[in-house]
Design a protein around this motif. Structure first.
Motif, PDB file in Angstrom:
ATOM      1  N   ALA A 285      92.871  24.812  84.370  1.00  0.00           N
ATOM      2  CA  ALA A 285      91.808  25.536  83.659  1.00  0.00           C
ATOM      3  C   ALA A 285      90.447  25.193  84.257  1.00  0.00           C
ATOM      4  CB  ALA A 285      91.848  25.179  82.175  1.00  0.00           C
TER       5      ALA A 285
ATOM      6  N   LEU B 209      90.089  26.776  87.680  1.00  0.00           N
ATOM      7  CA  LEU B 209      89.985  28.229  87.556  1.00  0.00           C
ATOM      8  C   LEU B 209      88.606  28.648  87.061  1.00  0.00           C
ATOM      9  CD1 LEU B 209      91.230  31.020  87.701  1.00  0.00           C
ATOM     10  CD2 LEU B 209      92.274  30.636  85.463  1.00  0.00           C
ATOM     11  N   VAL B 210      88.050  27.908  86.087  1.00  0.00           N
ATOM     12  CA  VAL B 210      86.729  28.266  85.549  1.00  0.00           C
ATOM     13  C   VAL B 210      85.660  28.174  86.638  1.00  0.00           C
ATOM     14  CG1 VAL B 210      84.887  27.564  83.956  1.00  0.00           C
ATOM     15  CG2 VAL B 210      87.228  27.723  83.147  1.00  0.00           C
TER      16      VAL B 210
ATOM     17  N   PHE C 131      86.181  31.037  89.011  1.00  0.00           N
ATOM     18  CA  PHE C 131      85.800  32.284  88.347  1.00  0.00           C
ATOM     19  C   PHE C 131      84.277  32.444  88.364  1.00  0.00           C
ATOM     20  CE2 PHE C 131      84.697  34.691  84.466  1.00  0.00           C
ATOM     21  CZ  PHE C 131      85.422  35.839  84.688  1.00  0.00           C
TER      22      PHE C 131
ATOM     23  N   PRO D 250      84.228  41.232  90.694  1.00  0.00           N
ATOM     24  CA  PRO D 250      85.139  42.347  90.405  1.00  0.00           C
ATOM     25  C   PRO D 250      84.666  43.191  89.216  1.00  0.00           C
ATOM     26  CG  PRO D 250      86.137  40.246  89.768  1.00  0.00           C
ATOM     27  CD  PRO D 250      84.859  39.918  90.451  1.00  0.00           C
ATOM     28  N   PHE D 251      83.707  42.659  88.453  1.00  0.00           N
ATOM     29  CA  PHE D 251      83.195  43.404  87.296  1.00  0.00           C
ATOM     30  C   PHE D 251      81.778  43.922  87.572  1.00  0.00           C
ATOM     31  CE2 PHE D 251      85.709  39.664  86.010  1.00  0.00           C
ATOM     32  CZ  PHE D 251      86.881  40.320  85.659  1.00  0.00           C
TER      33      PHE D 251
ATOM     34  N   GLU E 200      77.743  42.483  75.016  1.00  0.00           N
ATOM     35  CA  GLU E 200      78.679  43.617  75.053  1.00  0.00           C
ATOM     36  C   GLU E 200      79.475  43.592  76.359  1.00  0.00           C
ATOM     37  OE1 GLU E 200      76.030  46.909  72.536  1.00  0.00           O
ATOM     38  OE2 GLU E 200      75.725  46.632  74.677  1.00  0.00           O
ATOM     39  N   ALA E 201      78.771  43.285  77.431  1.00  0.00           N
ATOM     40  CA  ALA E 201      79.419  43.271  78.746  1.00  0.00           C
ATOM     41  C   ALA E 201      80.512  42.192  78.793  1.00  0.00           C
ATOM     42  CB  ALA E 201      78.385  43.029  79.830  1.00  0.00           C
ATOM     43  N   ALA E 202      80.157  40.990  78.313  1.00  0.00           N
ATOM     44  CA  ALA E 202      81.130  39.893  78.327  1.00  0.00           C
ATOM     45  C   ALA E 202      82.350  40.248  77.487  1.00  0.00           C
ATOM     46  CB  ALA E 202      80.480  38.608  77.820  1.00  0.00           C
ATOM     47  N   GLN E 203      82.086  40.809  76.317  1.00  0.00           N
ATOM     48  CA  GLN E 203      83.179  41.223  75.432  1.00  0.00           C
ATOM     49  C   GLN E 203      84.094  42.234  76.117  1.00  0.00           C
ATOM     50  OE1 GLN E 203      80.942  42.338  71.896  1.00  0.00           O
ATOM     51  NE2 GLN E 203      82.618  41.631  70.588  1.00  0.00           N
TER      52      GLN E 203
ATOM     53  N   ILE F 249      84.565  42.730  79.291  1.00  0.00           N
ATOM     54  CA  ILE F 249      85.331  42.132  80.387  1.00  0.00           C
ATOM     55  C   ILE F 249      86.475  41.273  79.845  1.00  0.00           C
ATOM     56  CG2 ILE F 249      85.209  40.503  82.321  1.00  0.00           C
ATOM     57  CD1 ILE F 249      82.248  41.567  82.695  1.00  0.00           C
ATOM     58  N   ILE F 250      86.163  40.480  78.815  1.00  0.00           N
ATOM     59  CA  ILE F 250      87.208  39.635  78.230  1.00  0.00           C
ATOM     60  C   ILE F 250      88.341  40.512  77.671  1.00  0.00           C
ATOM     61  CG2 ILE F 250      87.719  38.032  76.305  1.00  0.00           C
ATOM     62  CD1 ILE F 250      86.314  36.644  78.634  1.00  0.00           C
TER      63      ILE F 250
ATOM     64  N   LEU G 114      90.486  41.626  80.481  1.00  0.00           N
ATOM     65  CA  LEU G 114      91.341  40.552  80.991  1.00  0.00           C
ATOM     66  C   LEU G 114      92.505  40.274  80.059  1.00  0.00           C
ATOM     67  CD1 LEU G 114      88.699  37.959  82.261  1.00  0.00           C
ATOM     68  CD2 LEU G 114      90.232  39.356  83.643  1.00  0.00           C
ATOM     69  N   SER G 115      92.267  40.458  78.772  1.00  0.00           N
ATOM     70  CA  SER G 115      93.270  40.069  77.777  1.00  0.00           C
ATOM     71  C   SER G 115      94.465  41.005  77.750  1.00  0.00           C
ATOM     72  CB  SER G 115      92.633  40.022  76.389  1.00  0.00           C
ATOM     73  OG  SER G 115      91.492  39.209  76.419  1.00  0.00           O
TER      74      SER G 115
ATOM     75  N   LEU H  90      79.951  36.800  69.425  1.00  0.00           N
ATOM     76  CA  LEU H  90      79.528  37.773  70.424  1.00  0.00           C
ATOM     77  C   LEU H  90      78.966  39.024  69.757  1.00  0.00           C
ATOM     78  CD1 LEU H  90      82.054  37.822  73.378  1.00  0.00           C
ATOM     79  CD2 LEU H  90      79.860  36.694  73.195  1.00  0.00           C
TER      80      LEU H  90
ATOM     81  N   SER I 293      75.228  40.250  70.144  1.00  0.00           N
ATOM     82  CA  SER I 293      75.097  41.576  70.722  1.00  0.00           C
ATOM     83  C   SER I 293      74.177  42.446  69.857  1.00  0.00           C
ATOM     84  CB  SER I 293      76.491  42.182  70.830  1.00  0.00           C
ATOM     85  OG  SER I 293      76.408  43.500  71.254  1.00  0.00           O
TER      86      SER I 293
ATOM     87  N   LEU J 102      79.844  35.197  80.120  1.00  0.00           N
ATOM     88  CA  LEU J 102      81.211  35.518  80.539  1.00  0.00           C
ATOM     89  C   LEU J 102      82.004  34.267  80.905  1.00  0.00           C
ATOM     90  CD1 LEU J 102      83.394  37.580  81.160  1.00  0.00           C
ATOM     91  CD2 LEU J 102      82.354  37.959  83.399  1.00  0.00           C
TER      92      LEU J 102
ATOM     93  N   PHE K 178      85.343  33.175  79.157  1.00  0.00           N
ATOM     94  CA  PHE K 178      86.534  33.071  80.003  1.00  0.00           C
ATOM     95  C   PHE K 178      87.206  31.712  79.789  1.00  0.00           C
ATOM     96  CE2 PHE K 178      88.583  31.989  84.083  1.00  0.00           C
ATOM     97  CZ  PHE K 178      89.432  33.082  84.225  1.00  0.00           C
TER      98      PHE K 178
ATOM     99  N   ILE L 239      91.098  30.979  78.379  1.00  0.00           N
ATOM    100  CA  ILE L 239      92.222  30.341  79.068  1.00  0.00           C
ATOM    101  C   ILE L 239      92.586  28.976  78.475  1.00  0.00           C
ATOM    102  CG2 ILE L 239      91.876  31.548  81.255  1.00  0.00           C
ATOM    103  CD1 ILE L 239      90.674  28.937  82.357  1.00  0.00           C
TER     104      ILE L 239
ATOM    105  N   PHE M 164     100.142  29.450  84.564  1.00  0.00           N
ATOM    106  CA  PHE M 164      99.881  28.096  84.052  1.00  0.00           C
ATOM    107  C   PHE M 164     101.193  27.349  83.776  1.00  0.00           C
ATOM    108  CE2 PHE M 164      95.382  27.054  82.914  1.00  0.00           C
ATOM    109  CZ  PHE M 164      94.775  28.164  83.487  1.00  0.00           C
TER     110      PHE M 164
ATOM    111  N   ALA N 109      95.101  28.498  90.681  1.00  0.00           N
ATOM    112  CA  ALA N 109      93.749  29.064  90.583  1.00  0.00           C
ATOM    113  C   ALA N 109      93.528  30.131  91.654  1.00  0.00           C
ATOM    114  CB  ALA N 109      92.705  27.958  90.701  1.00  0.00           C
TER     115      ALA N 109
ATOM    116  N   ILE O 148      92.611  34.022  90.982  1.00  0.00           N
ATOM    117  CA  ILE O 148      91.373  34.596  91.526  1.00  0.00           C
ATOM    118  C   ILE O 148      91.710  35.798  92.409  1.00  0.00           C
ATOM    119  CG2 ILE O 148      89.451  34.157  93.132  1.00  0.00           C
ATOM    120  CD1 ILE O 148      88.954  32.949  90.391  1.00  0.00           C
TER     121      ILE O 148
END
Lengths: 302, 302
Positions: A256, A259-260, A263, A274-275, A291-294, A296-297, A300-301, B30, B34, B259, B263, B267, B279, B293, B297
């Motif tokens: 984790a 990866l963070v 990322f 990528p976003f 809003e943007a983070a939400q 994107i998350i 991903l989910s 969020l 927002s 983000l 993120f 995870i 994982f 990772a 990515i």
């Protein structure tokens, strides 16, 4: 990769170069760390933290004598900018490290603490991985004991020593929220100075619940180091008996963490992000950052 | 949402509850941030940092008098655990804040510094967003000036004051790598004490290149506060003239920061981790953390 082969043949120059590559987040970092990973997990990592002037370096020097006498090796990672181990001039006159420097059982490396943001923690972690894989029996991590980043770093240690001096009494309150809470042993160095006994009393109260021992040393005269060495060996024995559940958890968290950071690198450079399109909507005020983070998350989910 | 409507009607209880929700990373965080985001960007954020005992709180108290006299309002965020603004007892006897507390132009909030890991930085940021949207003219951010996390927090300030005392001379070296580098003005408080002039000289040397002013104050007697107030007003004027490029960059970075935290949350909980399978391969030693990772990515980059 030639460098990694040399590393596995115990080439210290290769070790140094690999640490540098990894520290500068060279594109090959992940590849390097990946290749050496299955050699890691054997070193005992000692965290030594405390304010500048508390004698951490002298203490490390004394510990090294015991380590060498026992036929063991040690890698030192100095994350304290005021340490004589740090900076260009690796060793100051003050400490009697000259005896050890030439010894192939000791390796000293300073990690930069400038301009990093969470990055210090990761660089230090990576350096430790390399020293561990190189085969050092002990890794000694020297930091100044203040701030969250320090606490993050010291978490990598298997045993953490907080080194104080009798005059540190006043600053204990400030430290309390941080390093005090993760120390495994309190050391009062320069304990010949006035105030050591009242500090000892305070520390014993603080450490009472978690059973944290308090040790008095005078590192410059070698006093109390034998006891410290015995303590560390006991801890090292305990450390060996790790259960599979703990290892699983550790591997999950390690992944984790890596990866963070990766990322973050990925999205901070707009060209690789990528976003990118969603980020552009933020730049053009069509979305707010939350809003943007939400968005994107959510993506991903799925 | 009822709470947000109340917030927009300047209900201070709603403000407090929203800060708590956001601080505890409530699932609605969020959404809340927002909804209030387009009201932000108007407050002038003053960072006040320095070691415990340097008189930051007294200085803030004196600044508040000027703010109120000018008919302006202020929200105070205390991230210094030793501050009388922090903790349960918001205001100590030492400071004469009682006059202001009942005043609806002043709001005091402490943010916890315990057990956070990068999280402090984000919590503080979110609290500032709420105070900004609530309509405070000034936001005062009080932190202890050590460690990377502190530096991360203070980056949110539009102007950062480093408050020292004559006795701080020795610790400047340690601070140098961190807060010293992002201060916009150096303040020598309690400047009636011996050593203030030699500290002034050192600070002027350090700040020379970046043109950082050095100000002498005795906050407990109100000395030098008028000058500080004038300085801050000048800075506030400059701050208004932000260019669109800078705003774009700021919005990009804000989004990246949010983000990354989201993120990490995603995870760290295995149940929600969209890369759970990879994982698990790490847990079962089929992949090492770095390979995992890299794999993730690469997936994201497509």
């Amino acid at each position: 990769m030639d460098l990694i082969q040399k590393f596995f043949k115990k080439d210290r120059l290769a070790l140094s170069r690999l640490i540098s590559l990894v520290e500068n987040h060279d594109i090959s970092s992940l590849e390097i760390l990946s290749q050496i990973h299955n050699k890691t997990g054997h070193a005992f990592i000692i965290g030594i933290t405390g304010p500048p002037g508390s004698g951490k370096s002298t203490l490390i020097n004394e510990l090294l004598k015991h380590i060498l006498k026992a036929g063991k090796s040690a890698g030192i990672v100095a994350a304290d900018p005021s340490s004589p181990f740090s900076g260009g001039s690796i060793l100051g006159d003050r400490i009697r490290m000259q005896d050890h420097v030439m010894n192939d059982k000791v390796y000293v490396r300073s990690v930069s603490t400038r301009g990093t943001q969470g990055g210090l923690s990761r660089s230090t972690f990576d350096a430790i991985q390399l020293l561990d894989a190189f085969g050092f029996d002990f890794i000694i991590l020297e930091t100044v004991g203040v701030g969250q980043n320090e606490v993050d770093i010291i978490k990598y240690a298997d045993s953490t020593l907080l080194v104080l001096v009798p005059e540190s009494g006043d600053s204990i309150q400030t430290m309390k929220a941080g390093v005090m809470e993760i120390a495994n042993i309190f050391i009062i160095n320069k304990s010949d100075r006035p105030g050591s006994h009242s500090l000892r009393k305070s520390l014993m109260e603080i450490g009472h619940e978690k059973n944290i021992p308090v040790l008095m040393t005078e590192a410059s005269r070698g006093e109390g180091i034998e006891e410290l060495w015995n303590y560390l060996n006991q801890e090292k024995e305990k450390f060996k008996k790790t259960d599979p559940k703990k290892i699983k958890k550790q591997r999950y968290e390690e992944t984790a963490k890596i990866l963070v950071t990766e990322f973050e690198k990925l999205i901070l450079k707009k060209a690789h992000n990528p976003f990118k399109k969603i980020f552009e909507e933020v730049e053009n005020q069509k979305l707010n950052p939350y809003e943007a983070a939400q968005k994107i998350i959510k993506k991903l989910s799925v």
